[in-house]
Design a protein around this motif. Structure first.
Motif, PDB file in Angstrom:
ATOM      1  N   GLY A   1      11.381  26.201  22.526  1.00  0.00           N
ATOM      2  CA  GLY A   1      12.174  26.840  23.576  1.00  0.00           C
ATOM      3  C   GLY A   1      13.416  27.488  22.997  1.00  0.00           C
ATOM      4  N   ASP A   2      14.135  28.259  23.808  1.00  0.00           N
ATOM      5  CA  ASP A   2      15.400  28.866  23.362  1.00  0.00           C
ATOM      6  C   ASP A   2      16.379  27.758  22.971  1.00  0.00           C
ATOM      7  N   GLY A   3      16.384  26.664  23.740  1.00  0.00           N
ATOM      8  CA  GLY A   3      17.270  25.552  23.405  1.00  0.00           C
ATOM      9  C   GLY A   3      16.852  24.878  22.109  1.00  0.00           C
ATOM     10  N   GLY A   4      15.558  24.709  21.934  1.00  0.00           N
ATOM     11  CA  GLY A   4      15.029  24.041  20.744  1.00  0.00           C
ATOM     12  C   GLY A   4      15.338  24.771  19.446  1.00  0.00           C
TER      13      GLY A   4
ATOM     14  N   ILE B   1       8.796  31.547  20.028  1.00  0.00           N
ATOM     15  CA  ILE B   1       9.972  31.103  20.779  1.00  0.00           C
ATOM     16  C   ILE B   1       9.751  31.502  22.232  1.00  0.00           C
ATOM     17  N   GLU B   2       9.701  30.492  23.090  1.00  0.00           N
ATOM     18  CA  GLU B   2       9.550  30.774  24.522  1.00  0.00           C
ATOM     19  C   GLU B   2      10.955  30.861  25.107  1.00  0.00           C
ATOM     20  N   ASN B   3      11.473  32.066  25.101  1.00  0.00           N
ATOM     21  CA  ASN B   3      12.836  32.251  25.590  1.00  0.00           C
ATOM     22  C   ASN B   3      12.794  32.461  27.105  1.00  0.00           C
TER      23      ASN B   3
HETATM   24 MG   LIG Z   1      14.359  27.382  27.632  1.00  0.00          MG
END
Ligand SMILES: [Mg+2]
Ligand SMILES: Cc1ncc(C[n+]2csc(CCOP(=O)(O)OP(=O)(O)O)c2C)c(N)n1
Length: 336
Positions: free
Chosen positions: A160-163, A187-189
């Protein structure tokens, strides 16, 4: 090398020309099943019938389905919590997944764990490790393991974007790049990491720009366009198979529900959701199917009904299935 910004006019892409009508319909069916499966899970959750929390990939169906559809049978998939569509593409059944979410013994983790840390080695799916980022080194390891065993496999992982702010992102991607491994990281933003918006997450313009720092290609895709995701993922798979190493893909989309069903995402501006609703990946793909002449009168409704019938059958099957016995709790947890 370097970063490619969003691709234009993929409709004419020779990769897409190889897709048959049956492929288009299979992609649609997987996306529809992913959406409806999660809608059904949400209802069951509200009835207190789900073991664990419910995290959905609503809005992420084009990314999860389009990317996994680019993999071959021998490849390895390392999905995250919004990638039910990818499990379905690999051949996972609604029945098995329903048993998993309802905590039954014939679910993938045999009724242990909550529900989403599930995999299936028979389908080349590695179970998700909950700690964000840790799957990236695992994906690199899978790609390296494949090479050492002389196998022609590619590993595909998501973050994820956070990851992307986790140290493992750097360690895993750098290792994969240096070892020239056949690994793809997507990246799944989706604009948020729980309640943290992207402007509080990273200071670069686009996360995909980081690819340059690792000496690998980075490609941005429209995460709501399943064909674009498929085309870009296919190119990355081809590249990896040709021994040219990893690719970083950033798929821009929107998390359409709360972080999980216990979160009402009050912190997300409503007009942002309204804007993204108009770009719904499933509705968008339906338009493509109609333009191509693959959807005749009543066909969408017929496919939708089949999906719903299959889900009801899966719920009935899961409800009839046993929960594990207490003594089974630690079975298979530790290696002998
Ligand atoms: Mg996210
Ligand atoms: C190392 C680590 N920190 C915190 C968490 C708790 N957590 C699970 S999902 C999540 C948000 C992740 O956001 P993002 O990476 O953008 O993925 P998204 O949920 O938006 O798909 C958090 C904080 C975790 N699983 N692992």
């Amino acid at each position: 090398m370097g970063t490619q910004k969003p691709r234009a006019a993929v409709a004419a892409d020779p990769i897409l020309e190889q897709l048959t009508e049956a492929d288009y319909l299979a992609i649609y069916r997987h996306m529809r099943m992913a959406r409806e499966f999660e809608n059904r899970i949400i209802k069951l959750y509200r009835q207190g019938k789900i073991v664990g929390g419910v995290y959905t990939g609503t809005g992420n169906e084009a990314t999860s389905v389009g990317s996994a559809f680019a993999l071959g049978k021998e490849d390895i998939l390392l999905p995250l919590h919004r990638d039910i569509g990818a499990h379905l593409v690999r051949g996972q059944t609604a029945r098995r997944l329903m048993c998993q979410y309802m905590g039954r013994r014939n679910g993938l983790t045999r009724g242990r764990d909550g529900n989403m840390h599930n995999g299936d080695h028979s389908l080349g799916i590695f179970a998700m490790v909950s700690h964000l980022g840790t799957m990236i080194p695992v994906a690199a390891g899978a790609a390296l393991g494949g090479r050492l065993l002389g196998k022609d496999l590619v590993s595909m992982n998501y973050i994820g974007d956070g990851g992307t702010s986790i140290g493992d992102f750097h360690e895993g991607l750098n290792f994969a790049a240096v070892m020239n491994l056949p690994m793809i990281l997507i990246i799944e933003n989706n604009q948020y990491a729980y309640s943290t918006p992207t402007h509080q997450q990273y200071a670069c313009a686009d996360l995909v720009d980081r690819a340059r720092g690792y000496g690998i290609p980075g490609v941005m895709v429209d995460g709501n366009d399943v064909l674009e995701v498929y085309a870009v993922a296919s190119q990355a798979v081809e590249r990896a198979r040709a021994g040219k190493g990893p690719t970083l893909i950033e798929s821009k989309s929107m998390r359409m529900r709360g972080h999980s069903e216990h979160d009402d995402h009050f912190y997300v501006p409503k007009d942002l959701l309204t804007d993204w609703e108009k770009k719904d990946p499933i509705r968008r793909f339906e338009k493509v199917l109609k333009e191509k002449g693959y959807i005749r009168e009543g066909k969408l409704e017929e496919m939708g009904k089949k999906v719903l019938d299959e889900l009801e059958e899966a719920v009935r099957f899961a409800e009839k299935s046993d929960f594990p016995e207490p003594h089974e709790a630690a079975e298979g947890v530790y290696a002998d």
